[in-house]
Design an enzyme around this catalytic site. Structure first.
Site, PDB file in Angstrom:
ATOM      1  N   THR A 134       0.819  -1.206   0.000  1.00 15.25           N
ATOM      2  CA  THR A 134       0.000   0.000   0.000  1.00 15.25           C
ATOM      3  C   THR A 134       0.852   1.255   0.000  1.00 15.25           C
ATOM      4  OG1 THR A 134      -1.572   1.263   1.365  1.00 15.25           O
ATOM      5  CG2 THR A 134      -0.085  -0.190   2.525  1.00 15.25           C
ATOM      6  N   ASP A 135       0.277   2.360  -0.474  1.00 18.81           N
ATOM      7  CA  ASP A 135       0.992   3.636  -0.408  1.00 18.81           C
ATOM      8  C   ASP A 135       1.038   4.196   1.006  1.00 18.81           C
ATOM      9  OD1 ASP A 135      -1.674   4.394  -0.155  1.00 18.81           O
ATOM     10  OD2 ASP A 135      -1.634   5.875  -1.772  1.00 18.81           O
ATOM     11  N   GLU A 136       0.253   3.628   1.925  1.00 13.93           N
ATOM     12  CA  GLU A 136       0.224   4.148   3.289  1.00 13.93           C
ATOM     13  C   GLU A 136       1.542   3.940   4.030  1.00 13.93           C
ATOM     14  OE1 GLU A 136      -3.277   3.787   5.650  1.00 13.93           O
ATOM     15  OE2 GLU A 136      -4.525   3.257   3.934  1.00 13.93           O
ATOM     16  N   TYR A 159      -1.657  -0.334  11.084  1.00 12.83           N
ATOM     17  CA  TYR A 159      -1.813  -0.992   9.782  1.00 12.83           C
ATOM     18  C   TYR A 159      -0.656  -0.690   8.862  1.00 12.83           C
ATOM     19  CZ  TYR A 159      -3.163  -1.343   4.890  1.00 12.83           C
ATOM     20  OH  TYR A 159      -3.147  -1.583   3.542  1.00 12.83           O
ATOM     21  N   LYS A 163       2.374  -3.157   7.342  1.00 10.69           N
ATOM     22  CA  LYS A 163       2.632  -3.357   5.910  1.00 10.69           C
ATOM     23  C   LYS A 163       4.047  -2.922   5.546  1.00 10.69           C
ATOM     24  CE  LYS A 163       0.404  -4.615   3.015  1.00 10.69           C
ATOM     25  NZ  LYS A 163       0.253  -5.990   2.466  1.00 10.69           N
TER      26      LYS A 163
END
Length: 355
Positions: A134-136, A159, A163
């Site tokens: 993810t870009d998060e 989260y 990741k």
């Protein structure tokens, strides 16, 4: 023809990937999913019964079962999508995110490496471990600029931290053990079959039910929205053409503030739904602002120029076309949403999805 093992294949992105593979390719697909609350075999009804589709209800943290599956099916590729992915849930129960996203990824990497070592030279040349992230992991971008593949990691939530940890593990297995890997980091996905804890399906469902449309803070948080079928094509492009050890950012070129997204949904529903909930003349009347959540990043935006220039992929859906398709799907598939809402989808069992 390849045999592709997909972890998390009953989730939103995983099920979209599997539906595409079964409908549009000759590949065989092994779906490995624990079937947590977000795993929904209703999203794979059209694949069940196809002789090229196989389902294993397995937790990727279970090393013995993961080893058994690799030995049994002998996949050519592993696409790792299994993850806990909801930020709010990660704040409430971070341990589950550490277990699945970090420990689960380690177990899968370790098992994949041992499996890879057992292959002959030709099969080793063809094997890929594709980690979908993810870009998060990049954290809060701020008002200017874009995330590139070289942006330093700066995760804000349990989260995104979990990741980020899984991304680092995958790179370590590539550099230390020479496992052939590729990594992709995507922006916010949306589209049909998305579990209704995420913004777009949650707003659609609550609006149709006449419930408040809750907006964190003032709704100015910006996300880059990627239609899920565009994401699927990007994933397969990277799987087939991506350079080993490389990372590719996948974005939709559709930056929108959260409040813009919600208002757009309300406007479309106003046009399409004549039988509105009692007392509602416009769905935008349901918008309700609430206290912002902890660690809420202001803006994410992807620079997808690398995958576009190097591999030839670019998104085909604008936000306007994608959101219209998404709303139409939810309006026309009320039974799917109802089974999620009443919990009956969780009555699924292993035998229902065997290929």
């Amino acid at each position: 023809m390849m045999k592709i093992l997909v972890t998390g294949g009953a989730g939103f992105i995983g099920s979209a990937l599997i539906r595409f593979l079964i409908k549009h390719t000759q590949h065989e697909v092994v779906n490995v999913d624990k079937l947590t609350y977000a795993g929904n075999l209703d999203s794979l009804t059209e694949c069940c019964g196809d002789p090229r589709y196989f389902f294993e209800q397995v937790d990727i943290c279970d090393a013995a079962e993961v080893n058994r599956i690799l030995s049994k099916y002998q996949p050519d590729k592993v696409m790792h999508l299994a993850a806990e992915s909801h930020v709010d849930r990660s704040i409430d129960s971070p341990g589950e995110f550490i277990k699945t996203n970090v420990i689960g990824t380690y177990v899968l990497l370790h098992a994949s490496l041992e499996y890879f070592k057992s292959l002959d030279e030709e099969k080793q040349q063809n094997f890929r471990f594709h980690h979908i992230s993810t870009d998060e992991v990049y954290g809060d971008l701020g008002a200017e600029g874009l995330f590139t593949e070289g942006t330093p990691y700066d995760p804000s939530s349990p989260y995104s931290a979990s990741k980020a940890s899984s991304d680092h593990l995958v790179r370590a297995w590539s550099r230390t053990f020479n496992l052939p890997v590729v990594i992709t980091n995507c922006s916010n996905n949306y589209g049909p079959y998305q579990f209704p804890e995420k913004l777009i399906p949650l707003v659609i469902g609550n609006a149709l039910a006449g419930k408040p449309l809750l907006i964190y803070g003032d709704g100015s948080q910006v996300r880059d929205w990627l239609y899920v079928d565009d994401h699927v094509l990007a994933l397969l492009t990277v799987l087939e053409k991506g350079i080993l050890g490389e990372t590719y950012n996948i974005g939709g070129h559709n930056e929108r503030q959260n409040i813009e997204v919600v208002k757009t949904i309300c406007e479309i529903l106003d046009r399409k739904v004549s039988d509105k909930p009692k007392g509602v003349s416009s769905f935008s009347e349901l918008i309700t602002y609430v206290k912002d959540r902890p660690g809420h990043d202001l803006r994410y935006a992807i620079d997808a120029s690398k995958i576009e220039s190097d591999l030839g992929w670019k998104p085909s859906e604008s936000f306007e076309s994608g959101i219209a398709k998404t709303i139409d799907w939810y309006l026309n598939n009320a039974q799917w949403s109802e089974r999620v809402s009443d919990g009956s989808y969780q009555g699924q069992r292993l035998g229902m999805a065997k290929g």
